[in-house]
Design a protein around this motif. Structure first.
Motif, PDB file in Angstrom:
ATOM      1  N   GLY A   1     -20.815  -9.586 -15.987  1.00  0.00           N
ATOM      2  CA  GLY A   1     -19.789  -8.582 -16.295  1.00  0.00           C
ATOM      3  C   GLY A   1     -18.427  -9.244 -16.270  1.00  0.00           C
ATOM      4  O   GLY A   1     -18.217 -10.254 -16.927  1.00  0.00           O
ATOM      5  N   PRO A   2     -17.498  -8.657 -15.514  1.00  0.00           N
ATOM      6  CA  PRO A   2     -16.158  -9.262 -15.449  1.00  0.00           C
ATOM      7  C   PRO A   2     -16.245 -10.695 -14.944  1.00  0.00           C
ATOM      8  O   PRO A   2     -17.036 -11.008 -14.057  1.00  0.00           O
ATOM      9  CB  PRO A   2     -15.396  -8.367 -14.470  1.00  0.00           C
ATOM     10  CG  PRO A   2     -16.431  -7.582 -13.748  1.00  0.00           C
ATOM     11  CD  PRO A   2     -17.588  -7.447 -14.686  1.00  0.00           C
ATOM     12  N   MET A   3     -15.450 -11.567 -15.565  1.00  0.00           N
ATOM     13  CA  MET A   3     -15.490 -12.970 -15.171  1.00  0.00           C
ATOM     14  C   MET A   3     -14.102 -13.537 -14.914  1.00  0.00           C
ATOM     15  O   MET A   3     -13.963 -14.666 -14.477  1.00  0.00           O
ATOM     16  CB  MET A   3     -16.198 -13.797 -16.241  1.00  0.00           C
ATOM     17  CG  MET A   3     -15.556 -13.796 -17.599  1.00  0.00           C
ATOM     18  SD  MET A   3     -16.582 -14.785 -18.779  1.00  0.00           S
ATOM     19  CE  MET A   3     -15.578 -14.680 -20.256  1.00  0.00           C
ATOM     20  N   ARG A   4     -13.068 -12.751 -15.179  1.00  0.00           N
ATOM     21  CA  ARG A   4     -11.697 -13.267 -15.019  1.00  0.00           C
ATOM     22  C   ARG A   4     -10.804 -12.127 -14.558  1.00  0.00           C
ATOM     23  O   ARG A   4     -11.078 -10.956 -14.847  1.00  0.00           O
ATOM     24  CB  ARG A   4     -11.186 -13.869 -16.319  1.00  0.00           C
ATOM     25  CG  ARG A   4     -11.335 -12.961 -17.507  1.00  0.00           C
ATOM     26  CD  ARG A   4     -11.157 -13.674 -18.847  1.00  0.00           C
ATOM     27  NE  ARG A   4     -11.844 -12.910 -19.874  1.00  0.00           N
ATOM     28  CZ  ARG A   4     -12.092 -13.328 -21.108  1.00  0.00           C
ATOM     29  NH1 ARG A   4     -11.701 -14.506 -21.486  1.00  0.00           N
ATOM     30  NH2 ARG A   4     -12.736 -12.568 -21.952  1.00  0.00           N
ATOM     31  N   ILE A   5      -9.741 -12.489 -13.892  1.00  0.00           N
ATOM     32  CA  ILE A   5      -8.815 -11.500 -13.335  1.00  0.00           C
ATOM     33  C   ILE A   5      -7.391 -11.941 -13.664  1.00  0.00           C
ATOM     34  O   ILE A   5      -6.974 -13.024 -13.266  1.00  0.00           O
ATOM     35  CB  ILE A   5      -8.960 -11.403 -11.804  1.00  0.00           C
ATOM     36  CG1 ILE A   5     -10.419 -11.165 -11.398  1.00  0.00           C
ATOM     37  CG2 ILE A   5      -8.057 -10.317 -11.244  1.00  0.00           C
ATOM     38  CD1 ILE A   5     -10.670 -11.268  -9.895  1.00  0.00           C
ATOM     39  N   PRO A   6      -6.636 -11.118 -14.414  1.00  0.00           N
ATOM     40  CA  PRO A   6      -5.223 -11.463 -14.631  1.00  0.00           C
ATOM     41  C   PRO A   6      -4.507 -11.510 -13.276  1.00  0.00           C
ATOM     42  O   PRO A   6      -4.836 -10.753 -12.369  1.00  0.00           O
ATOM     43  CB  PRO A   6      -4.694 -10.298 -15.478  1.00  0.00           C
ATOM     44  CG  PRO A   6      -5.903  -9.661 -16.095  1.00  0.00           C
ATOM     45  CD  PRO A   6      -7.004  -9.854 -15.086  1.00  0.00           C
ATOM     46  N   GLN A   7      -3.541 -12.392 -13.186  1.00  0.00           N
ATOM     47  CA  GLN A   7      -2.905 -12.619 -11.885  1.00  0.00           C
ATOM     48  C   GLN A   7      -2.180 -11.391 -11.340  1.00  0.00           C
ATOM     49  O   GLN A   7      -1.892 -11.331 -10.149  1.00  0.00           O
ATOM     50  CB  GLN A   7      -1.956 -13.812 -11.962  1.00  0.00           C
ATOM     51  CG  GLN A   7      -0.770 -13.643 -12.885  1.00  0.00           C
ATOM     52  CD  GLN A   7      -0.066 -14.945 -13.222  1.00  0.00           C
ATOM     53  OE1 GLN A   7       0.163 -15.768 -12.362  1.00  0.00           O
ATOM     54  NE2 GLN A   7       0.287 -15.130 -14.477  1.00  0.00           N
TER      55      GLN A   7
ATOM     56  N   ILE B   1      -9.961 -17.558  -4.261  1.00  0.00           N
ATOM     57  CA  ILE B   1      -9.944 -17.525  -5.726  1.00  0.00           C
ATOM     58  C   ILE B   1      -9.618 -18.909  -6.286  1.00  0.00           C
ATOM     59  O   ILE B   1      -9.081 -19.762  -5.589  1.00  0.00           O
ATOM     60  CB  ILE B   1      -8.914 -16.508  -6.263  1.00  0.00           C
ATOM     61  CG1 ILE B   1      -7.497 -16.839  -5.744  1.00  0.00           C
ATOM     62  CG2 ILE B   1      -9.309 -15.091  -5.889  1.00  0.00           C
ATOM     63  CD1 ILE B   1      -6.384 -16.072  -6.447  1.00  0.00           C
ATOM     64  N   GLU B   2      -9.971 -19.089  -7.532  1.00  0.00           N
ATOM     65  CA  GLU B   2      -9.611 -20.305  -8.245  1.00  0.00           C
ATOM     66  C   GLU B   2      -9.290 -19.910  -9.680  1.00  0.00           C
ATOM     67  O   GLU B   2      -9.714 -18.849 -10.139  1.00  0.00           O
ATOM     68  CB  GLU B   2     -10.754 -21.333  -8.202  1.00  0.00           C
ATOM     69  CG  GLU B   2     -12.042 -20.846  -8.845  1.00  0.00           C
ATOM     70  CD  GLU B   2     -13.202 -21.840  -8.715  1.00  0.00           C
ATOM     71  OE1 GLU B   2     -12.953 -23.027  -8.490  1.00  0.00           O
ATOM     72  OE2 GLU B   2     -14.361 -21.398  -8.837  1.00  0.00           O
ATOM     73  N   PRO B   3      -8.541 -20.767 -10.392  1.00  0.00           N
ATOM     74  CA  PRO B   3      -8.172 -20.405 -11.759  1.00  0.00           C
ATOM     75  C   PRO B   3      -9.382 -20.237 -12.680  1.00  0.00           C
ATOM     76  O   PRO B   3     -10.380 -20.951 -12.556  1.00  0.00           O
ATOM     77  CB  PRO B   3      -7.304 -21.588 -12.207  1.00  0.00           C
ATOM     78  CG  PRO B   3      -6.702 -22.094 -10.947  1.00  0.00           C
ATOM     79  CD  PRO B   3      -7.823 -21.968  -9.939  1.00  0.00           C
ATOM     80  N   PHE B   4      -9.260 -19.292 -13.570  1.00  0.00           N
ATOM     81  CA  PHE B   4     -10.207 -19.143 -14.677  1.00  0.00           C
ATOM     82  C   PHE B   4      -9.518 -19.726 -15.906  1.00  0.00           C
ATOM     83  O   PHE B   4      -8.473 -19.240 -16.325  1.00  0.00           O
ATOM     84  CB  PHE B   4     -10.542 -17.664 -14.910  1.00  0.00           C
ATOM     85  CG  PHE B   4     -11.544 -17.463 -16.008  1.00  0.00           C
ATOM     86  CD1 PHE B   4     -12.887 -17.355 -15.708  1.00  0.00           C
ATOM     87  CD2 PHE B   4     -11.155 -17.413 -17.341  1.00  0.00           C
ATOM     88  CE1 PHE B   4     -13.831 -17.188 -16.718  1.00  0.00           C
ATOM     89  CE2 PHE B   4     -12.087 -17.250 -18.356  1.00  0.00           C
ATOM     90  CZ  PHE B   4     -13.429 -17.131 -18.044  1.00  0.00           C
ATOM     91  N   ASN B   5     -10.119 -20.762 -16.456  1.00  0.00           N
ATOM     92  CA  ASN B   5      -9.463 -21.535 -17.519  1.00  0.00           C
ATOM     93  C   ASN B   5      -9.530 -20.803 -18.855  1.00  0.00           C
ATOM     94  O   ASN B   5     -10.275 -21.179 -19.744  1.00  0.00           O
ATOM     95  CB  ASN B   5     -10.127 -22.903 -17.646  1.00  0.00           C
ATOM     96  CG  ASN B   5     -10.272 -23.595 -16.309  1.00  0.00           C
ATOM     97  OD1 ASN B   5      -9.841 -23.075 -15.284  1.00  0.00           O
ATOM     98  ND2 ASN B   5     -10.855 -24.765 -16.305  1.00  0.00           N
TER      99      ASN B   5
ATOM    100  N   MET C   1      -1.688 -17.284 -15.952  1.00  0.00           N
ATOM    101  CA  MET C   1      -2.890 -17.720 -15.261  1.00  0.00           C
ATOM    102  C   MET C   1      -3.872 -16.564 -15.033  1.00  0.00           C
ATOM    103  O   MET C   1      -3.449 -15.442 -14.788  1.00  0.00           O
ATOM    104  CB  MET C   1      -2.501 -18.298 -13.905  1.00  0.00           C
ATOM    105  CG  MET C   1      -1.767 -19.614 -14.012  1.00  0.00           C
ATOM    106  SD  MET C   1      -2.734 -20.955 -14.824  1.00  0.00           S
ATOM    107  CE  MET C   1      -4.173 -21.090 -13.738  1.00  0.00           C
ATOM    108  N   MET C   2      -5.138 -16.901 -15.093  1.00  0.00           N
ATOM    109  CA  MET C   2      -6.171 -15.954 -14.720  1.00  0.00           C
ATOM    110  C   MET C   2      -6.989 -16.586 -13.595  1.00  0.00           C
ATOM    111  O   MET C   2      -6.996 -17.808 -13.436  1.00  0.00           O
ATOM    112  CB  MET C   2      -7.054 -15.629 -15.913  1.00  0.00           C
ATOM    113  CG  MET C   2      -6.264 -15.120 -17.110  1.00  0.00           C
ATOM    114  SD  MET C   2      -7.302 -14.324 -18.362  1.00  0.00           S
ATOM    115  CE  MET C   2      -7.566 -12.713 -17.608  1.00  0.00           C
ATOM    116  N   PHE C   3      -7.703 -15.757 -12.861  1.00  0.00           N
ATOM    117  CA  PHE C   3      -8.429 -16.247 -11.689  1.00  0.00           C
ATOM    118  C   PHE C   3      -9.821 -15.647 -11.607  1.00  0.00           C
ATOM    119  O   PHE C   3     -10.136 -14.673 -12.288  1.00  0.00           O
ATOM    120  CB  PHE C   3      -7.633 -15.928 -10.411  1.00  0.00           C
ATOM    121  CG  PHE C   3      -6.373 -16.731 -10.313  1.00  0.00           C
ATOM    122  CD1 PHE C   3      -6.364 -17.948  -9.669  1.00  0.00           C
ATOM    123  CD2 PHE C   3      -5.199 -16.283 -10.914  1.00  0.00           C
ATOM    124  CE1 PHE C   3      -5.207 -18.716  -9.610  1.00  0.00           C
ATOM    125  CE2 PHE C   3      -4.031 -17.049 -10.870  1.00  0.00           C
ATOM    126  CZ  PHE C   3      -4.045 -18.263 -10.206  1.00  0.00           C
TER     127      PHE C   3
END
Lengths: 534, 534
Positions: A132-138, A153-157, A282-284
């Motif tokens: 499902g969701p794989m990234r989160i806006p900062q 958390i870590e960055p989502f490229n 950045m996304m995380f």
């Protein structure tokens, strides 16, 4: 100034909450806004004032029971926030695990899609992908909960210029994988050249002074990497044919693509995918899988969840709610009663459950559409995208059915890895969803191999999801038409007597966990105000 | 096909090395190139063939002594690679620690700049900032060593749309901090509008068919988020005045800036900073500080390093090299002899050391300029950029002297954090470098507070670096003019009898660790070939 009155040890949130309590949220806005400290993103988070911890107790209103339907992000948030204020919550969850669409596929994950056989993941231990969701806006509230719960958390490229564009049937560049950096350099270069020359030659009727035109041309030169004569002749931004190195190795720039070829390629239309407010860097994402958030919630409200409790009837009267559910453990129907109900069940599922909704609400629930969405995870023996191509995370985009490939934004230098082999929506997702698991795998491998010839040699295992065919979800995310928003949405947002809807579908942040969380918090506030007024 | 002959357990590098040995590097290129597996970035890495492990031993050439001057990235790489092949290396390092410009400032780091008093860092334990290199493009050889040595990496957030632009004396937007996303949305919107209309009205003489013009306009609509009439009227990409939320909170878009205002702001010229080949996402840095790479090298070659050994004379004859150095431990001059010398000392320092270089080499060493560069780290009590502004890593850019602020791309959700308060080059760096440590701090705080009013309240400690005034470095990075590259550079690249220069200055990847590493590897190859031929 308000800053002076703020005790030193107070956190921003505490401060805003305090001001909010004294002066209302308008006070918070005007106060902090003029202080210039907060961004609109932060002000959003500050809008929520949790129920006072002692409100129920001090007012003799203890023992209020809330039945929450669904242990997805909305249900978990509601139970957590209400629990803090002393509400007695019960969550009914049809599946044997929490999270809803926040679902991380690991070794042993098993599912039977509606109308299909069972699929069990053979991924290696420690590898995963987020179905499902794989990234989160900062700026999403989701990160607030990560912080509060200590979820690392870590960055989502979401942006990687080393990813590729690959299109078929687009003229000269058909069937050629082109690094994003190359396509961007060329399109931006040519386009800047066109406009710079036009402005320079006063070919356009622009409301600009001569000096402003010079500034515009200056910008275009920088934007397109134009030469002094305003021509685009290629750029290091697009990468090299032969990399520069040590000593006399100055490198050899790649040749730019022909203007016509790059325009016909259609690559340019992909650029703006990265520009969207909720797609920008950045996304995380949580370290170890998106479900780290679910686990953090479960640690706090897990004792409130009844798993394998499939809701059969939703009943309410003037005095309370009564939910009938099939208890997967005993195999028998059970019921639970409460003062209020928060229903987070996706509308595609909810519309089939007998319920005491008003006709208006039933009509609204039955009228709204959901988006199709599907993903496949592909485990490879070797992280060839890193090893062979120096490609660390990010995506490749294509006009083939697979639509896009995402490279894992985690575990760099690891031995193996799971790629997102496709992530499709709409009609393509329906087509892929209609296939067997084996057919989907074959398609993902065949098409993906056109971009990465390493596929056949390195492939190990797959797991695919079609959200429309996933039981208790039956859709990727709500998909409102403009008319739906006008006609049905306001009804969905209102409490129906004692039942409150929550979820991403009760928000303007649809398809995001933040929508589910924000809507749950608004319902929590509503219910608490109602209880305190009663 | 070669793939078939490749044993399964062989890594890419082993494979390429093998093919390289059999057929030479040209064979590797043509073979892998036609296989279509490798990118130009990967091919670069494949160019290096390490000296055979048993070459010296089997040929009876053991005991070869190499004296390496400087334990920066070039010196460490050379010692490591030569050591694997059995060379007896000694590194002389003037400072008491290795790494050169790869220098991470932590609690207790202490420095006396040339002509200034001592400065000792009062940063908290566990916090740091990288005074030299701070980011690594994903395709640089530097990452290969991180992987080989097990140095964990994490993304360096070189692009973050939540960062700000802030310019003074630029018209209507002077002194206003503007989120990058807002400036980009507006500039791209207006520019796309101008060109789209011109193309649509056939106002330009373009070598495109009608169909191609339609595609171009389609691209521009997507690129600028134009309305159907090709007007830019603002975009969600620029963010919101009031964020969308749950239920009826649809959000309120920000109003776009006026065309003239945004053109005069000069913000547009900042965009392309992110487009450079070596500035594009994804970029990375080692977890815990850039010096994690240094520590990994030290673990392997540390026993070869003589610290506090300041080179006083560089001598050579037909039979060997002799280096005189001041031994900081004994306080006496010492000497070390070897067969060859690899000199990685920055030219600004080297030119002052008596040495047996040819006149041509001496002239070249003395003629090349270095760039000024300075940074300041600012420790704050609270990560207000995250807490108040949802800004996780990335940078803000300004036309003030501080030039830019970088937010830490690590330790998200931590309590405290160190910002890079300025990172200046050229004339501005000279100006800041000319100040006392206290004056630099004051300037960084005063100017930074215009972007972040939280500065004065949250500030705790600073540490600043001026690379021109840093002993044994005396410059940020080499700065060749076109004429330098033509006139002096070829000489610097050639061995001067038994002395080989290495370092970022002996490369076309100047200012990057990769330049130092690549040049060291080329020297290693050279020396080994010479030894084996002798």
């Amino acid at each position: 100034m308000a800053t002076k009155e703020q005790p030193k040890e107070m956190t921003r949130r505490q401060f805003l909450t305090t001001v909010g309590k004294v002066g209302g949220s308008v006070a918070v806005f005007s106060l902090m806004g003029t202080m210039g400290l907060l961004t609109p993103e932060t002000l959003k988070a500050a809008e929520y004032t949790p129920p006072g911890k002692n409100d129920l107790h001090l007012s003799g209103r203890g023992g209020k029971k809330i039945v929450i339907l669904g242990a997805g992000m909305a249900g978990l948030t509601a139970a957590y926030e209400l629990g803090l204020a002393g509400y007695d919550c019960t969550i009914l969850e049809a599946k044997s695990f929490a999270g809803g669409r926040n679902w991380t596929i690991r070794k042993g994950t098993s599912v039977s899609e509606i109308g299909s056989g069972r699929q069990t993941s053979r991924f290696d231990n420690g590898l995963y992908f987020n179905a499902g969701p794989m990234r989160i806006p900062q700026f999403h509230v989701t990160l607030d909960y990560c912080k509060k719960f200590g979820v690392a958390i870590e960055p989502f490229n979401n942006v990687n210029e080393s990813g590729y564009y690959y299109n078929e049937n687009v003229g000269a560049l058909s069937g050629q994988r082109v690094p994003k950096r190359a396509a961007k350099a060329d399109v931006r270069g040519y386009v800047a050249e066109m406009l710079a020359k036009a402005v320079n030659q006063n070919a356009l009727d622009l409301p600009l002074t001569a000096e402003e035109k010079l500034k515009l041309v200056d910008y275009l030169k920088a934007e397109g990497d134009l030469n002094p004569d305003l021509f685009y002749k290629g750029s290091e931004r697009g990468g090299y044919k032969d990399e520069p190195g040590s000593r006399l190795d100055a490198g050899v720039l790649r040749d730019p693509f022909d203007l016509k070829a790059i325009i016909n390629s259609g690559f340019g239309k992909y650029f703006s995918n990265e520009y969207g407010y909720d797609q920008q860097m950045m996304m995380f994402h949580p370290v170890g899988g998106m479900d780290a958030i679910v686990k953090a919630f479960e640690k706090r409200v897990g004792s409130r969840i009844k798993y394998r409790a499939e809701v059969k009837e939703i009943r309410q009267s003037s005095s309370g709610v009564r939910i009938v559910y099939a208890d997967g453990h005993s195999g028998r129907d059970q019921e639970v009663r409460g003062d209020y109900c928060i229903c987070t069940i996706p509308l595609t599922v909810l519309k089939k459950i007998p319920a005491d909704f008003s006709p208006e609400m039933s009509k609204a629930i039955g009228s709204v559409g959901y988006a199709s969405a599907g993903k496949i995870g592909l485990q490879f023996k070797r992280r060839f995208w890193e090893e062979d191509e120096y490609l660390y995370g990010g995506s490749s985009l294509t006009n083939m059915d697979i639509t896009q490939i995402y490279y894992p934004p985690t575990d760099y230098f690891g031995k193996k890895g799971i790629l997102l082999g496709y992530y499709a929506y709409g009609g393509i997702a329906d087509k892929l969803g209609g296939m067997s698991y084996a057919e989907r795998e074959k398609l993902a491998l065949t098409q993906g191999a056109k971009i990465h010839p390493q596929y056949p040699k390195e492939f190990e295992a797959s797991f695919s999801i079609d959200w429309k065919k996933t039981k208790y979800q039956e859709g990727g995310w709500v998909s409102y038409s403009a008319n739906d928003r006008k006609t049905y949405y306001p009804t969905l947002c209102k409490p129906d007597n004692r039942i409150y809807l929550a979820g991403e579908h009760i928000s303007y942040i649809t398809a995001w966990q933040a929508g589910a969380i924000e809507s749950a918090r608004e319902v929590v506030t509503d219910i608490h105000q109602r209880v305190m007024k009663a």
